[in-house]
Design a protein around this motif. Structure first.
Motif, PDB file in Angstrom:
ATOM      1  N   LEU A   1      -2.196  -2.709  21.141  1.00 22.83           N
ATOM      2  CA  LEU A   1      -1.252  -3.654  21.727  1.00 22.83           C
ATOM      3  C   LEU A   1       0.160  -3.211  21.389  1.00 22.83           C
ATOM      4  O   LEU A   1       0.684  -3.476  20.320  1.00 22.83           O
ATOM      5  CB  LEU A   1      -1.511  -5.073  21.199  1.00 22.83           C
ATOM      6  CG  LEU A   1      -0.631  -6.177  21.792  1.00 22.83           C
ATOM      7  CD1 LEU A   1      -0.783  -6.248  23.299  1.00 22.83           C
ATOM      8  CD2 LEU A   1      -0.966  -7.528  21.147  1.00 22.83           C
ATOM      9  N   ARG A   2       0.787  -2.510  22.336  1.00 20.20           N
ATOM     10  CA  ARG A   2       2.130  -1.976  22.112  1.00 20.20           C
ATOM     11  C   ARG A   2       3.146  -3.103  21.977  1.00 20.20           C
ATOM     12  O   ARG A   2       4.042  -3.051  21.138  1.00 20.20           O
ATOM     13  CB  ARG A   2       2.485  -1.052  23.282  1.00 20.20           C
ATOM     14  CG  ARG A   2       3.944  -0.641  23.402  1.00 20.20           C
ATOM     15  CD  ARG A   2       4.421   0.210  22.250  1.00 20.20           C
ATOM     16  NE  ARG A   2       3.683   1.446  22.097  1.00 20.20           N
ATOM     17  CZ  ARG A   2       4.069   2.430  21.319  1.00 20.20           C
ATOM     18  NH1 ARG A   2       5.202   2.326  20.633  1.00 20.20           N
ATOM     19  NH2 ARG A   2       3.335   3.506  21.190  1.00 20.20           N
ATOM     20  N   SER A   3       3.001  -4.161  22.801  1.00 26.96           N
ATOM     21  CA  SER A   3       3.919  -5.297  22.717  1.00 26.96           C
ATOM     22  C   SER A   3       3.300  -6.492  23.424  1.00 26.96           C
ATOM     23  O   SER A   3       2.418  -6.352  24.276  1.00 26.96           O
ATOM     24  CB  SER A   3       5.273  -4.957  23.355  1.00 26.96           C
ATOM     25  OG  SER A   3       5.126  -4.731  24.746  1.00 26.96           O
ATOM     26  N   ILE A   4       3.769  -7.677  23.057  1.00 27.78           N
ATOM     27  CA  ILE A   4       3.400  -8.913  23.763  1.00 27.78           C
ATOM     28  C   ILE A   4       4.644  -9.782  23.799  1.00 27.78           C
ATOM     29  O   ILE A   4       5.355  -9.895  22.801  1.00 27.78           O
ATOM     30  CB  ILE A   4       2.207  -9.635  23.098  1.00 27.78           C
ATOM     31  CG1 ILE A   4       1.854 -10.903  23.878  1.00 27.78           C
ATOM     32  CG2 ILE A   4       2.454  -9.934  21.642  1.00 27.78           C
ATOM     33  CD1 ILE A   4       0.515 -11.510  23.466  1.00 27.78           C
ATOM     34  N   SER A   5       4.941 -10.342  24.960  1.00 26.30           N
ATOM     35  CA  SER A   5       6.201 -11.068  25.123  1.00 26.30           C
ATOM     36  C   SER A   5       5.993 -12.303  25.981  1.00 26.30           C
ATOM     37  O   SER A   5       5.018 -12.414  26.735  1.00 26.30           O
ATOM     38  CB  SER A   5       7.265 -10.170  25.750  1.00 26.30           C
ATOM     39  OG  SER A   5       6.799  -9.614  26.963  1.00 26.30           O
ATOM     40  N   GLU A   6       6.920 -13.240  25.855  1.00 26.23           N
ATOM     41  CA  GLU A   6       6.874 -14.482  26.626  1.00 26.23           C
ATOM     42  C   GLU A   6       7.984 -14.479  27.667  1.00 26.23           C
ATOM     43  O   GLU A   6       9.075 -13.955  27.433  1.00 26.23           O
ATOM     44  CB  GLU A   6       7.040 -15.678  25.682  1.00 26.23           C
ATOM     45  CG  GLU A   6       8.325 -15.627  24.873  1.00 26.23           C
ATOM     46  CD  GLU A   6       8.320 -16.578  23.693  1.00 26.23           C
ATOM     47  OE1 GLU A   6       8.826 -17.699  23.870  1.00 26.23           O
ATOM     48  OE2 GLU A   6       7.838 -16.200  22.612  1.00 26.23           O
ATOM     49  N   HIS A   7       7.702 -15.076  28.828  1.00 24.73           N
ATOM     50  CA  HIS A   7       8.665 -15.105  29.922  1.00 24.73           C
ATOM     51  C   HIS A   7       8.639 -16.482  30.588  1.00 24.73           C
ATOM     52  O   HIS A   7       7.558 -16.999  30.888  1.00 24.73           O
ATOM     53  CB  HIS A   7       8.341 -14.041  30.969  1.00 24.73           C
ATOM     54  CG  HIS A   7       8.276 -12.648  30.423  1.00 24.73           C
ATOM     55  ND1 HIS A   7       9.347 -11.786  30.438  1.00 24.73           N
ATOM     56  CD2 HIS A   7       7.262 -11.973  29.803  1.00 24.73           C
ATOM     57  CE1 HIS A   7       8.996 -10.638  29.877  1.00 24.73           C
ATOM     58  NE2 HIS A   7       7.737 -10.731  29.485  1.00 24.73           N
ATOM     59  N   THR A   8       9.807 -17.048  30.817  1.00 20.65           N
ATOM     60  CA  THR A   8       9.896 -18.337  31.510  1.00 20.65           C
ATOM     61  C   THR A   8      10.829 -18.283  32.714  1.00 20.65           C
ATOM     62  O   THR A   8      11.001 -19.282  33.402  1.00 20.65           O
ATOM     63  CB  THR A   8      10.381 -19.439  30.539  1.00 20.65           C
ATOM     64  OG1 THR A   8      11.636 -19.041  29.969  1.00 20.65           O
ATOM     65  CG2 THR A   8       9.365 -19.672  29.424  1.00 20.65           C
ATOM     66  N   LYS A   9      11.432 -17.134  32.976  1.00 18.20           N
ATOM     67  CA  LYS A   9      12.318 -16.973  34.124  1.00 18.20           C
ATOM     68  C   LYS A   9      11.555 -16.272  35.243  1.00 18.20           C
ATOM     69  O   LYS A   9      11.210 -15.099  35.134  1.00 18.20           O
ATOM     70  CB  LYS A   9      13.564 -16.183  33.738  1.00 18.20           C
ATOM     71  CG  LYS A   9      14.438 -16.906  32.719  1.00 18.20           C
ATOM     72  CD  LYS A   9      15.691 -16.104  32.376  1.00 18.20           C
ATOM     73  CE  LYS A   9      16.559 -16.864  31.378  1.00 18.20           C
ATOM     74  NZ  LYS A   9      17.777 -16.093  30.997  1.00 18.20           N
ATOM     75  N   ILE A  10      11.295 -17.020  36.304  1.00 26.15           N
ATOM     76  CA  ILE A  10      10.411 -16.526  37.349  1.00 26.15           C
ATOM     77  C   ILE A  10      10.963 -15.305  38.056  1.00 26.15           C
ATOM     78  O   ILE A  10      10.202 -14.436  38.505  1.00 26.15           O
ATOM     79  CB  ILE A  10      10.115 -17.652  38.369  1.00 26.15           C
ATOM     80  CG1 ILE A  10       9.018 -17.234  39.341  1.00 26.15           C
ATOM     81  CG2 ILE A  10      11.382 -18.062  39.105  1.00 26.15           C
ATOM     82  CD1 ILE A  10       7.677 -17.000  38.698  1.00 26.15           C
ATOM     83  N   ASP A  11      12.297 -15.167  38.161  1.00 20.89           N
ATOM     84  CA  ASP A  11      12.859 -14.030  38.887  1.00 20.89           C
ATOM     85  C   ASP A  11      12.611 -12.706  38.174  1.00 20.89           C
ATOM     86  O   ASP A  11      12.749 -11.641  38.767  1.00 20.89           O
ATOM     87  CB  ASP A  11      14.357 -14.231  39.120  1.00 20.89           C
ATOM     88  CG  ASP A  11      15.134 -14.407  37.823  1.00 20.89           C
ATOM     89  OD1 ASP A  11      14.606 -15.081  36.919  1.00 20.89           O
ATOM     90  OD2 ASP A  11      16.250 -13.888  37.712  1.00 20.89           O
ATOM     91  N   GLN A  12      12.239 -12.767  36.883  1.00 23.16           N
ATOM     92  CA  GLN A  12      11.954 -11.549  36.122  1.00 23.16           C
ATOM     93  C   GLN A  12      10.458 -11.237  36.053  1.00 23.16           C
ATOM     94  O   GLN A  12      10.043 -10.326  35.350  1.00 23.16           O
ATOM     95  CB  GLN A  12      12.523 -11.669  34.707  1.00 23.16           C
ATOM     96  CG  GLN A  12      14.031 -11.838  34.659  1.00 23.16           C
ATOM     97  CD  GLN A  12      14.551 -12.043  33.244  1.00 23.16           C
ATOM     98  OE1 GLN A  12      13.789 -12.019  32.284  1.00 23.16           O
ATOM     99  NE2 GLN A  12      15.851 -12.258  33.123  1.00 23.16           N
ATOM    100  N   ALA A  13       9.671 -12.002  36.783  1.00 26.66           N
ATOM    101  CA  ALA A  13       8.213 -11.869  36.688  1.00 26.66           C
ATOM    102  C   ALA A  13       7.713 -10.567  37.301  1.00 26.66           C
ATOM    103  O   ALA A  13       8.265 -10.067  38.282  1.00 26.66           O
ATOM    104  CB  ALA A  13       7.541 -13.054  37.381  1.00 26.66           C
TER     105      ALA A  13
END
Length: 471
Positions: A191-203
Motif C-alpha cells: 500500500l503505497r498510499s491511502i487518502s481521503e477526498h471530499t471534493k468531487i471535481d478532483q475525483a
C-alpha cells in the motif's frame, strides 16, 4: 547540534558558506552539516514557507540555522553568509578567504549537480507506478472490509503496489480519516498510499480502477421507486464525465452495493460513452457465494465444492439463480472419483419445493441472507472478481458478472445484464456455448424487459430533474 545550510543552487554566497561548513565538519568532531539546495525558480516560495513556519525573518540566500536534535522544538536561526562567517570566526577562530571567481565556479557546479539529482529522483519515481484505485461512497462498511483484501497482495499480485483513494461527501470526512489512519497503521507493504477526498471535481484522477459503492436507502413509503431510480441516475451523470476527464483511458469500473448495481453500471456507460464498455461491470458474486453456501448446507458438504451456479439478470433486483449447470466436487455419495470428478447438483437434490422456496421466490432465504450482508461478503465478491480480471478465473468455471449486453442469449442490447462469463488474459468473454432451456429463456425475457424499463425510467427521471434549456 546540526547546522542546516539552504540556498539557491546557483548562489555564490551559498557556495562560500557550504565550503566553509565542509571544512568545519572535517576538522571539528562535534560539528555536523546538512545541506539543502533549491532550484532558483523555487527559492523565493520555499524561503517564504520555511520562515513562516518557524517565525523567522530572512530574505536572502543562503539561510542557515541550527537544529537542537536532542532537545526538539524549532531550529535556531543563524542568518545568512555574513552571520555564519561571524559565527565561525567568533566560536572557532576560522574564516573563509574564497575569491569571487571561485564562488561563481562552485555555484555553477552546484546548479548542475542539483539538476542532475532532481532528474535522477524523477527517473526513480517514474519507475514506481502504483495502481490507482478509487472507491466511491467510501464510508460504507463494504469499503472498510475491502481495503485489507486489496492491500495484502492477493488480488493484484505480490509485486504490484497500490494507492487507494477514498471518495465521499464532507458529511463523512471523519469516517474517511479514521479509515485512512487505521489502514496506515496496518503497514501493508504494497500500500503505497491511502487518502481521503471530499471534493468531487478532483475525483478519479489517474484512476486504474473505480469501485462504485453508492447506494440509496429504499423506503417506498417515503418516495416512489421512480424517484430513487432518478437519484441513482443523477449520481452517475456526475461521475461519468469525471471518469472520462480524469481517469486513465483503460480504467476498469466496478458497480457493487445493495441497490441498483446493474442500473449504476448502465447509466455510467450511458453518460460516459468514451469509457470502454467491456470495462464497466456489475458484481454478482455475492449471490453466487451465498447460493453455494446454502446448497452446501443442504447437502452437508464443503461450500468450495459447489461450482457453476449462474446469476442471471438484475443482480440487486429481479434475478434468477440457475442451478441447471451447477456441479458438485468432492461430494460424499455412492459414486467416488478423482479430485476433478463432479456430479450434477440437481441430480443430488430431489426436493424441488425446497429449491423453489430457497432460491426462486422473492422472499427466499437466499434473498434475505444477501440483503443483510453489508461488509465481508460483498467486499470479498469485489476482490474476487478483480483477482479474476487481472489473473484469470479457474479454468472452465462459470462466473456471473453484469456486463453490457450485445444480444447474447437473446438479451436486448444496451443494458447491463448478469450472465455467465470466464476471465482470461485480462479480459472476459461470455460463455455463449452454454445451453439454456426454454423455461430459462422465458425468464431471461422477463428480466430483460424489467431492466429495459428501469433504464427508460432513469432517463425520463433525470430529464425531468434537469430539463433541457434551449441555447
Amino acid at each position: 547540534a546540526v547546522a542546516v545550510f539552504t540556498g539557491k543552487a546557483n548562489c555564490p554566497y551559498y557556495a562560500k558558506a557550504e565550503l566553509l561548513a565542509d571544512y568545519l565538519q572535517t576538522n571539528l568532531p562535534n560539528f555536523r552539516v546538512h545541506k539543502i539546495t533549491q532550484h532558483p525558480d523555487e527559492w523565493e516560495q520555499w524561503l517564504h514557507d520555511i520562515c513562516e513556519t518557524n517565525g523567522w525573518e530572512h530574505s536572502q540566500s543562503p539561510i542557515i540555522w541550527r537544529e537542537l536534535l536532542d532537545r526538539g522544538g524549532k531550529g535556531q536561526l543563524l542568518g545568512g553568509l555574513n552571520d555564519f562567517l561571524e559565527y565561525a570566526q567568533q566560536y572557532y577562530g576560522i574564516t573563509s578567504m574564497m575569491l569571487s571567481e571561485e564562488m561563481l565556479d562552485i555555484a555553477e557546479e552546484n546548479l548542475q549537480a542539483h539538476l542532475e539529482i532532481v532528474k535522477e529522483d524523477e527517473e526513480i519515481k517514474s519507475l514506481i507506478k502504483p495502481m490507482q484505485i478509487w472507491i466511491t461512497s467510501a464510508s460504507v462498511p463494504i469499503c472498510y472490509h475491502l481495503i485489507p483484501l486489496l492491500a495484502n497482495g492477493e488480488v493484484f499480485g505480490m509485486t504490484t503496489e497500490i494507492s487507494i483513494h477514498l471518495l465521499d461527501t464532507d458529511q463523512f470526512k471523519e469516517i474517511l480519516h479514521s479509515i485512512v489512519m487505521e489502514a496506515e497503521d496496518m503497514a501493508f507493504p504494497l500500500l503505497r498510499s491511502i487518502s481521503e477526498h471530499t471534493k468531487i471535481d478532483q475525483a478519479f484522477i489517474d484512476a486504474d480502477i473505480i469501485i462504485v459503492l453508492d447506494d440509496v436507502l429504499l423506503n417506498l413509503e417515503v418516495q416512489s421507486l421512480e424517484n430513487y431510480i432518478g437519484e441513482v441516475s443523477e449520481i452517475c451523470q456526475v461521475y461519468a464525465p469525471l471518469i472520462e476527464k480524469n481517469a486513465k483511458s483503460e480504467v476498469k469500473v466496478i458497480s457493487s452495493g445493495k441497490t441498483f448495481a446493474n442500473l449504476k453500471a448502465t447509466m455510467l456507460r450511458t453518460y460516459g460513452p468514451s469509457i470502454r464498455p467491456e470495462n464497466i461491470i456489475a458484481i454478482a458474486t455475492s449471490w453466487e457465494s451465498a447460493a453455494k453456501a446454502l446448497l452446501a448446507r443442504k447437502l452437508n458438504m464443503n461450500t468450495a465444492g459447489v461450482k457453476d451456479v449462474i446469476v442471471w439478470g438484475n443482480i440487486t433486483g429481479s434475478n434468477y439463480i440457475d442451478l441447471s449447470h451447477a456441479k458438485l466436487y468432492g461430494y460424499d455419495c455412492a459414486i467416488r472419483g478423482p479430485a476433478n470428478f463432479q456430479r450434477p447438483l440437481l441430480n443430488m437434490i430431489y426436493d424441488s419445493e425446497w429449491i423453489h422456496s430457497e432460491f426462486l421466490s422473492a422472499q427466499s432465504t437466499l434473498s434475505c441472507r444477501v440483503s443483510r450482508c453489508t461488509g465481508m461478503l460483498p467486499a470479498h465478491a469485489v476482490a474476487t472478481v478483480l483477482r479474476y480480471w487481472y489473473h484469470g478465473s479457474p479454468s472452465e468455471e462459470i462466473i456471473s458478472v453484469g456486463i453490457l449486453s450485445e444480444g447474447q442469449f437473446c438479451v436486448p442490447e444496451g443494458i447491463i445484464f448478469s450472465m455467465p462469463v470466464r476471465f482470461q488474459n485480462g479480459n472476459w468473454e461470455v460463455m455463449t456455448e452454454l445451453e439454456i432451456s426454454e423455461t430459462t429463456q422465458k425468464v431471461l425475457e422477463r428480466l430483460s424487459h424489467e431492466l429495459v424499463q428501469e433504464k427508460l425510467v432513469a432517463l425520463k427521471e433525470i430529464n425531468e430533474m434537469r430539463p433541457y434549456e434551449a441555447e
